[in-house]
Design a protein around this motif. Sequence first.
Motif, PDB file in Angstrom:
ATOM      1  N   ASP A 149      31.794  40.846  50.802  1.00 52.49           N
ATOM      2  CA  ASP A 149      32.719  41.308  49.668  1.00 52.49           C
ATOM      3  C   ASP A 149      32.650  40.231  48.641  1.00 52.49           C
ATOM      4  O   ASP A 149      33.332  39.302  48.584  1.00 52.49           O
ATOM      5  N   GLU A 181      38.149  42.239  40.562  1.00 45.73           N
ATOM      6  CA  GLU A 181      38.473  43.154  41.504  1.00 45.73           C
ATOM      7  C   GLU A 181      39.756  42.715  42.402  1.00 45.73           C
ATOM      8  O   GLU A 181      40.825  43.503  42.671  1.00 45.73           O
ATOM      9  N   GLU A 182      39.597  41.591  42.805  1.00 43.71           N
ATOM     10  CA  GLU A 182      40.667  41.007  43.929  1.00 43.71           C
ATOM     11  C   GLU A 182      41.988  40.452  43.289  1.00 43.71           C
ATOM     12  O   GLU A 182      43.150  40.520  43.925  1.00 43.71           O
ATOM     13  N   HIS A 315      38.258  38.050  52.834  1.00 40.33           N
ATOM     14  CA  HIS A 315      39.420  37.464  52.398  1.00 40.33           C
ATOM     15  C   HIS A 315      39.876  36.292  53.247  1.00 40.33           C
ATOM     16  O   HIS A 315      41.340  36.314  53.321  1.00 40.33           O
TER      17      HIS A 315
HETATM   18 ZN    ZN Z   1      37.814  42.212  48.556  1.00 42.26          ZN
END
Ligand code: ZN
Length: 443
Positions: A149, A181-182, A315
Motif C-alpha cells: 500500500d 491519498e492517505e 497502515h
Molecule cells: Zn492505504
Amino acid sequence: MKQFLIIVFTIYSITSFSQTDSRIYDIINSVSVNRIEQDISKLANFGTRHTLSDTLSETRGIGAARRWIKSEFEKTSNSCNDCLEVFFQKNLVKKGDNNRIINDVWVVNVVAIQRGTKYPNRFIIMSGDIDSRVSDPNNFTSDSPGANDNASGMAGTLEVARVLSKYKFENSVVYLGLSGEEQGLYGGKGFANYAIEQGWEIIGVLNNDMIGNIKGVDGVISNRDFRIFSEPVPPTETEKERKSRRFYGGEVDGISRQLARYTYKTTKTYMPEMNPMMIYRLDRFGRGGHHRPFNDVGFAGIRIMEAHENYTQQHQDIRDEKGIEYGDKLKFVNFKYAAKLTAVNAITMASLAWSPPAPTQVGIGGIVEASAKLKWDKISDAKGYKIYWRDTTSPTWDYSRFVGDVTEFTLDGIVIDNFFFGVSSIGKNGHESVVVFPNIIMR
Ligand SMILES: [Zn+2]
C-alpha cells in the motif's frame, strides 16, 4: 459465388480481430516481474513516503521518492524517442484543511503523458499512489515501507509506461503517480481538477491500490482472484436522470460500471487464468481510494486491487505483537501476482487506447412491441457497432450482435422489458469502445 466469398471473409475478419489482437499477448508477456520487484523494493526503501515527510533528502521521504519516479518516467521516455511528457503537477494544501493536514504541504503528483496520434485530447489514465503511512496517519517520520500500500500500484504504473511506450495509440495514455491519498485523497482531487482545467476528455481512470497481497488475514490464499470496484451511477447525475432511471433502468449501468465490465471482459478474453471479481460498490465498505475524486467530478473510474487483504500489514507501525508481524513490509508482497494485475491494466489501457470513441447519444425504444430499437450517433472512425444486451439480473453483457456500419437497428423478437441494452463502436483495427447505456428514450 463471388459475393458469398466476400461475406465469409467479412465475418471472419470481424470475429478474429475483435477477439485476438496478438499485440495484446505481446503486452502481457512484456510485463517484467523482476522490474516490478526492483521498483517496489526501491520505493519501500525510501524509509517513509508519507505526504508530510521530508522533501529535501535524496534517500528518505516523499521528495526523494517522487524525484525517483519522475526520473524513471524520463528514462522510459528516453528509450521511446521522447514519447512521454513528464512533469510534476502540484497543489498546496493548507494546515488544518482536515485533521490529517498538520502542516502546509505541497501535494505533488508525477505525470507521464503518451499523446494519442488521432485523439490527443482523449485520455485513459492508470494511477498508483506514491505516499504511505503507519498506524497514526499523522506520523510522518517513522519507517513506513508501504510495500503493498501502495508501492505495488506505483510500480505497476511505472511498468505499464515502459511496456506501452513501445506502441502508438490513437488516444492519449496517462501514467500517474498520486500523492496525499492517505491524508484525504488530495492528489486525485488536484489532478481531477487539473484535467477539468485542461479540458480533457476522460475515457476512464484505472486506479491501482494494493495489487500485491495474495494471502488474506483469514488465511485464504489466491494468486488468481482480484477485485474491480465501481460505483453504480455517477454522483453528478441530475435529478431528472435519477427520476428517469426508475422507469427506464440504469441503476447498475453508470459509466464507471461500464469501465469495470470492459476491464473484466478484457481480462477474461486475454488472461483467462485470472479471476476478476466485479464488486458493485464504489470501494471497500466505508473505505476510500484515489478513483473517488475522479468519480466525484463525473469521470469514469474504477479501483483494481487484490481480493484477499491482510489488515495486519496495512497502515501499521512495524512491530511484532503476540506472535504477529505487523507492517507493510516488502517480504509480504507477491511480485508475480503484482505483475499479473499490472498486465490486466496494460491490456485494458491498450485496448481502450486503440479503440474509437464510443457513441455519445444512444437512443432506445420498443414499448409494447416484440422488438427493441436502438439508434446512435455516427463515429467517423468506427467500422461498425455492436449492440449488447443481457438479462436484467446479469452483471455482464452476455449477448451481442455486430450490426455493421449503420446508426440504427431493430432487434426483432427481443422484448425490451426483459433485458438491458447498450452499444459500442468497433474500430477498423478490431478494438472496441466501452459500452454505452442508452441515454435517450425514443417514442
Ligand atoms: Zn492505504
